[in-house]
Design an enzyme around this catalytic site. Structure first.
Site, short mmCIF file in Angstrom:
data_model
loop_
_atom_site.label_atom_id
_atom_site.label_comp_id
_atom_site.label_asym_id
_atom_site.label_seq_id
_atom_site.Cartn_x
_atom_site.Cartn_y
_atom_site.Cartn_z
CG PHE A 137 28.80 82.48 -56.72
CD1 PHE A 137 28.74 83.25 -57.88
CD2 PHE A 137 29.75 81.46 -56.65
CE1 PHE A 137 29.62 83.01 -58.94
CE2 PHE A 137 30.61 81.22 -57.70
CZ PHE A 137 30.55 82.00 -58.85
CB CYS A 139 23.68 89.69 -54.18
SG CYS A 139 22.52 91.05 -54.01
CG ASN A 204 25.88 87.88 -49.89
OD1 ASN A 204 25.15 88.78 -49.48
ND2 ASN A 204 26.65 88.02 -50.96
CB THR A 205 22.32 89.58 -46.97
OG1 THR A 205 22.04 89.54 -48.37
CG2 THR A 205 23.33 90.67 -46.68
CB CYS A 346 20.36 88.49 -6.89
SG CYS A 346 18.59 88.41 -7.23
CB CYS A 352 15.95 83.78 -12.89
SG CYS A 352 15.79 84.29 -11.16
CB CYS A 356 12.58 78.88 -13.84
SG CYS A 356 13.00 77.15 -13.50
CB CYS A 379 18.18 72.98 -11.45
SG CYS A 379 19.21 73.83 -12.67
CB CYS A 385 17.71 81.15 -14.80
SG CYS A 385 18.99 79.91 -14.54
#
Lengths: 432, 446
Positions: A137, A139, A204-205, A346, A352, A356, A379, A385
Site C-alpha cells: 500500500f 508505492c 515505503n518510499t 581539535c 564550530c 556558532c 552556550c 558544534c
C-alpha cells in the site's frame, strides 16, 4: 556470538535482516545469491494480477543524492511492480523456498482494490510455500495513479477493507506495508490493525524529485526530457522512518503490533536503532543495491557484537528505546549540558566557531592562534558544534549536575522539571 | 648510443632513448576530473582557513576548492588568478608541503592534507587551456611604468598595473621572458614549455610590452627609466652566483648549478646533454636538489649532494630531500669543500667535516675526497650590478612596506628585494602588492 535467530509473526529466519520488496528480490537468481550471502529472508518483489505484463520506462529508473566522495545518500526510483509474468514468479518462489526452507519468504502483493482481485491472487500464491504476504500500500508512483499502492495506503478505510479481505481468504500472516506520504502515519497503521493485520512494515518510499537537469530543465530521472516524481529511499529517509516506526510502537492501541522496520538501513547500527524503537526485524534495499548482498555479513557480525557487549538478547533490545520516545512537553527542561572541545583532538578547522558565531549563540571563542573554546556563559548546548565538527567525539556535551551553577543563567541547575509544570506554561499543573 | 651510466667522463646519451621522456615528464601528473572531485571533497571549508594564511598570495583556497567540487573549475581559476596571476606555475612549483598543505587541518587530522597544489593546477589548467583570460583592463590612465625583469615578480606587477589601466614596459636581460620560471625550474615540475605559454596567456590582458635581452646597467639605466617612465619596478632577481672560494675552483667542469638547470630547460632533446658519471653538487637548497636529481635523470651513475651543515638546516624541504634520495642522490651533510683536485679538469673534490660551535661553523681536520668528473655549485645567488644610489641590506635591495625602495618612484620585489622567502609565490605577492602601491601613488590627487 549472540543468537540473531528471529521470529516475526511466526515466520522464522536465521537473522532479522530481510531484503525488502524491490529489484533485488525480483528474480530467482537474485534471491538465491542473497540467501547464499546470508540474508535471513526476502519479501519478493510485488506481484500484480494475471494479465498483460507491467511496462516500465526504458530510460533511467533511478535518481540519486550523493554526499562527499559520491557516497550514495538517497536513491529514488520510478520502477513499477514486477514486469515478469505472474506464473514465472510463482514458479521461482516455489523453487527457491523449497531449496532454502530456513529463510523467510514473503510475497508482496498489489492488485486492484476489489475483493475478487485479492481473493484470486491469494489463491494463486497458496501453494508456493511462501511464509506470508505483504500488502503493498506504499508505492507512490505509477501504480498509485491506477488506484493501487499508495492510493490505497493514503485512505485508511481502504487499508482496513483490503486487509480484512486478505485475512478472510488466506491463512498466511499478513504484513501491511505503509506509505510515508501521509500527514500522520497513525490512521493508516490503526486501519491495518483494525483490519486484522498481523504486522505493519514501513516506510515505503517518499515522493520525491532528486534533482533537476539544468540543461534540459527536467526533473530527474529524466525520460525524454520529462521527469515524474519517484520514490525516495536510502540513508536520507532513515530519520523519517525511525519516527514513524516509533510513533506506531508507542501507540497504546497498537501495543504489541509487530513492525518490520524499513528505510535507509545501511549498517548493523541502523538495524539496531530500528529494533530499539520497536521493529521486530528490518528490511533493506538501497544498501544492497549500492554495495551488493555481502553487506549483510557486516550487519550480522555488528549486531551480534553489540548484543554481546550489552549482554542482551535480540528480544531484550526490541523496543528498548520506545519508553524514552516522549512528547516535547515531557522533556526535562532543567537538564543542562555545555559543549566541551577536546583540544587534543581539535584539528583547528574552525567550523564550530563559524557555525556558532554566524548562525547560533556566539558561544565559542577563537584565539589568534586558533584555539577554540566554549563560553559556558553563552552556550545553550544546542549541539550544532558537535554536528559540524569533522572529528567524531572531539566536541562532547558535558552534563551539569543538579545543584551546580549554570554560568549562562547564573542559577543552579534545578531538579527535573518539564513544560507541563513550567511557570511560563499557562496550562501548567501545580505540583502535587 | 653505446654510452651507459658507467661510461667515464662527461658524455651524452647515457640512457636508452625512451628513458628521457619518462624521466623529464610530469613528476606529478595532473588530476583528472574524477580525481579532482575526490580530492576536493576532502576540504572542510575551514573558517578563516589556515591554508589561506599560509599562502603568500592569500588565495581563498577553501572557496576555489568548493568551486571545483561544485563543478565550476573555471570560477575556481578566477578565484586563484585574482590573487595570483601566476597561479598556474605556482600550482606546479610551490613547496606546498611547507605552505598551504602543511597548514591544512587534514594534515593535523590524518597526516594527509587536501591536495591543494594539484587542485589549483586542475583549475588553472582548465581555464588556461581554454585560452580564456579572465580579466580586462580598466580605462587607460595614461601613466607608464617600467618593470625590470620578466620573472614572477615583474610579470605579476606588470599584469596588475596593466589591469588598472597603466601602460607597462618590461625589460628583461634574457632572450626569453619568464625569469626563473623559464630558466630555473626543474624540467619535471613544469613540462611542455608551460612557462612561455603562461607568459603569453598573461599578456592577453594587453598594455604590456616586453623587451628581451635588455639588461639593466648594460642596455638600460635606472636613471634613463626614471626619466622615461612615471614609476619603476625592479624585479631582476639574483643574477650573481656565490663562489666556493677554495683552491682549484676554476678547474674544468666546475660550474654553477643554475647554468646547468637553465641549459637543461633550454635543450629540447635531453639525450644530447652531456653529464658526468660522478657528479658532486655543493649546497643545500632547492637549486642543489634540482641539479642533483636532474643529473641522475640524465643518467649520472653517482650523484652526491654535500652540504656544510646538518640535514635539518638544508633549505630544501623534507619533501625535496626525500625526492632526491628516492631519485638515487646521496646526501652528505656537515662537510664543506676545501679543494678541487684535478689535472685541468676536476677529478676529485676534497671536503672537511664541519663542527658547529658558539663561534659558528668551523672545519675539522677530518677530511675525505669524492670522485668527481663534474661539480655543480649551488651555494646561493647574489644580486649583481645593483643600480647606484639604492640602499641595500644583506646584499639585497632594501624595501619597506609594499616594495618601496630608498628612492622615490622606484619599487622592488622578488628575489632581488630583501625580506620574504625566495619563492615564486612570494615574488608574485611582492610584485602584485608593489603594483597596488604604485597605482595608489600614480592616482593620488594633487
Amino acid at each position: 556470538m549472540a543468537d540473531l535467530a528471529s521470529s516475526f509473526v511466526g515466520i522464522t529466519s536465521p537473522n532479522p535482516f530481510w531484503l525488502a520488496s524491490a529489484p533485488p528480490t525480483d528474480k530467482e537468481v537474485n534471491v538465491r545469491r542473497a540467501f547464499e550471502a546470508g540474508w535471513g529472508g526476502v519479501v519478493w518483489k510485488t506481484l500484480g494480477s494475471e494479465g498483460p505484463p507491467i511496462v516500465n520506462v526504458n530510460g533511467p529508473r533511478y535518481g540519486a543524492v550523493w554526499g562527499a566522495d559520491r557516497r550514495l545518500l538517497g536513491l529514488n526510483n520510478i520502477e513499477l511492480i514486477t514486469d515478469r509474468p505472474l506464473q514465472v514468479n510463482l514458479d521461482e518462489i516455489r523453487r527457491v523456498k523449497r531449496d532454502w526452507p530456513d529463510r523467510a519468504m514473503v510475497i508482496s502483493l498489489m492488485v486492484p482494490c476489489d475483493e475478487e482481485s485479492w481473493k484470486d491472487i491469494l489463491m494463486r500464491i497458496e501453494d508456493t510455500g511462501a511464509d506470508g504476504v505483504e500488502l503493498n500500500f506504499g508505492c507512490p508512483h505509477g501504480m498509485a495513479e491506477r488506484g493501487m499502492g499508495s492510493a490505497v495506503g493514503q485512505v485508511p478505510e481502504y487499508i482496513e477493507m483490503v486487509t480484512a479481505w486478505v485475512k478472510h481468504y488466506s491463512k498466511l500472516p499478513c504484513i501491511v506495508k505503509l506509505t510515508p506520504n501521509v500527514t500522520s502515519i497513525l490512521p493508516p497503521a490503526l486501519a491495518a490493525y483494525r483490519g486484522g493485520a498481523d504486522a505493519v512494515s514501513l516506510i515505503n518510499t517518499v515522493k520525491s524529485i532528486t534533482n533537476v537537469d539544468l540543461d534540459h530543465f527536467s526533473p530527474f530521472p529524466m525520460i525524454d526530457g520529462k521527469g515524474s516524481h519517484g520514490g525516495y529511499c536510502g540513508p536520507a529517509v532513515k530519520p523519517i522512518a525511525l519516527n514513524m516506526v516509533a510513533e506506531i510502537a508507542r501507540h497504546p492501541d497498537m501495543r504489541g503490533l509487530p513492525i518490520s522496520g524499513i528505510g535507509g538501513v545501511t549498517t548493523w547500527r541502523d538495524a539496531a536503532e530500528f529494533i530499539a524503537l520497536g521493529a521486530g526485524n528490518v528490511q533493506v534495499c538501497t544498501a544492497a543495491m549500492t554495495y551488493g548482498f555481502k553487506i549483510v555479513q557486516e550487519m550480522i557480525s555488528g549486531l551480534s557484537q553489540y548484543l554481546d557487549e550489552k549482554a542482551m538478547t535480540l528480544d531484550e533490545l526490541r523496543g528498548r528505546a520506545v519508553p524514552n520516545f516522549v512528547e516535547w512537553q515531557d522533556l526535562n527542561l532543567n537538564y543542562t549540558t555545555k559543549a566541551h572541545i577536546n583540544q587534543d583532538d581539535c584539528i583547528k578547522c574552525g567550523r564550530c566557531y563559524a557555525a556558532c558565531e554566524d548562525t547560533s549563540h556566539q558561544a565559542i571563542a577563537m584565539s589568534p592562534d586558533r584555539v577554540f573554546t566554549v563560553k559556558d556563559d553563552e552556550c545553550v548546548a544546542c549541539n550544532l558544534c558537535v554536528n559540524v565538527c569533522p572529528v567524531e567525539n572531539c566536541i562532547t556535551m558535558v552534563e551539569l549536575p543538579v545543584g551546580s551553577m549554570d554560568p549562562r543563567t547564573g542559577r543552579p541547575v534545578a531538579p527535573v522539571g518539564t513544560w507541563t509544570t513550567h511557570p511560563n506554561n499557562p496550562s501548567a499543573q501545580a505540583a502535587e | 648510443m653505446s654510452n651507459t651510466p658507467h661510461t667515464a667522463g662527461i658524455v651524452a646519451g647515457r640512457l636508452p632513448a625512451d628513458a628521457y621522456a619518462r624521466n623529464f615528464g610530469d613528476a606529478e601528473p595532473p588530476l583528472d576530473r574524477h580525481e579532482a572531485q575526490v580530492a576536493a571533497d576532502r576540504c572542510y571549508f575551514c573558517h578563516d582557513a589556515p591554508c589561506i594564511t599560509a599562502c603568500p598570495t592569500d588565495i581563498d583556497i577553501p572557496l576555489f576548492i568548493r568551486q571545483i567540487a561544485t563543478g565550476t573549475p573555471e570560477a575556481a581559476a578566477r578565484t586563484i588568478f585574482g590573487q595570483n596571476i601566476l597561479g598556474g606555475m605556482c600550482a606546479r612549483v610551490c613547496p606546498t608541503e611547507t605552505l598551504c598543505e602543511q597548514a591544512c587541518v587534514r594534515e593535523a587530522a590524518e597526516g594527509k592534507p587536501v591536495e591543494i597544489g594539484r587542485l589549483q593546477r586542475f583549475a588553472t589548467d582548465m581555464l588556461m587551456t581554454q585560452g580564456v583570460h579572465p580579466f580586462t583592463r580598466a580605462a587607460p590612465t595614461g601613466r607608464r611604468v617600467a618593470v625590470v625583469g620578466a620573472g614572477p615578480a615583474g610579470l605579476a606587477c606588470a599584469h596588475r598595473l596593466a589591469m588598472l589601466g597603466h601602460d607597462v614596459a618590461i625589460y628583461d636581460a634574457r632572450p626569453k621572458a619568464g625569469g626563473l620560471n623559464e630558466y630555473g625550474i626543474a624540467q619535471y615540475k613544469s613540462v611542455g614549455d608551460f612557462a612561455q605559454a603562461e607568459v603569453e596567456w598573461l599578456l592577453q590582458i594587453g598594455g604590456i610590452s616586453i623587451s628581451n635581452s635588455m639588461a639593466l646597467g648594460r642596455d638600460v639605466t635606472l636613471a634613463g627609466l626614471q626619466a622615461d617612465y612615471d614609476a619603476v619596478f625592479l624585479g631582476m632577481g639574483l643574477a650573481g652566483v656565490n663562489a666556493l672560494r677554495v683552491p682549484g675552483e676554476d678547474r674544468g667542469n666546475v660550474r654553477d648549478a643554475v647554468d646547468f638547470i637553465a641549459d637543461l630547460r633550454q635543450t629540447p632533446d635531453k639525450s644530447a646533454l652531456p653529464i658526468g658519471r660522478d657528479v658532486v653538487v655543493i649546497g643545500g637548497g632547492m637549486t642543489a636538489v634540482d641539479a642533483a636529481v636532474q643529473s641522475r635523470l640524465l643518467g649520472a651513475q653517482n650523484v652526491t649532494i654535500v652540504y656544510r651543515r646538518g640535514q635539518d638546516r638544508m633549505s630544501a624541504s623534507d619533501y625535496e630531500q626525500h625526492h632526491a634520495q628516492t631519485a638515487g642522490v646521496r646526501i652528505v651533510t656537515n662537510a664543506a669543500p676545501v679543494a678541487v683536485h684535478g689535472n685541468g679538469a676536476v677529478t676529485e673534490v676534497e671536503f672537511a667535516y664541519t663542527a658547529e660551535g658558539p663561534g659558528g661553523l668551523s672545519l675539522t681536520d677530518d677530511r675525505f675526497r669524492l670522485r668527481a668528473d663534474q661539480v655543480f655549485k649551488a651555494i646561493g645567488q647574489t644580486l649583481s650590478g645593483a643600480p647606484e644610489g639604492l640602499a641595500l641590506t644583506g646584499g639585497k635591495i632594501l624595501v619597506t612596506g609594499p616594495g618601496r625602495t630608498s628612492l622615490s618612484g622606484i619599487w622592488a620585489g622578488g628575489d632581488c628585494a630583501a625580506g620574504g622567502d625566495d619563492l615564486t609565490v612570494t615574488a608574485v605577492a611582492e610584485g602584485r602588492d608593489a603594483a597596488m602601491d604604485i597605482h595608489a601613488s600614480l592616482t593620488r590627487r594633487g
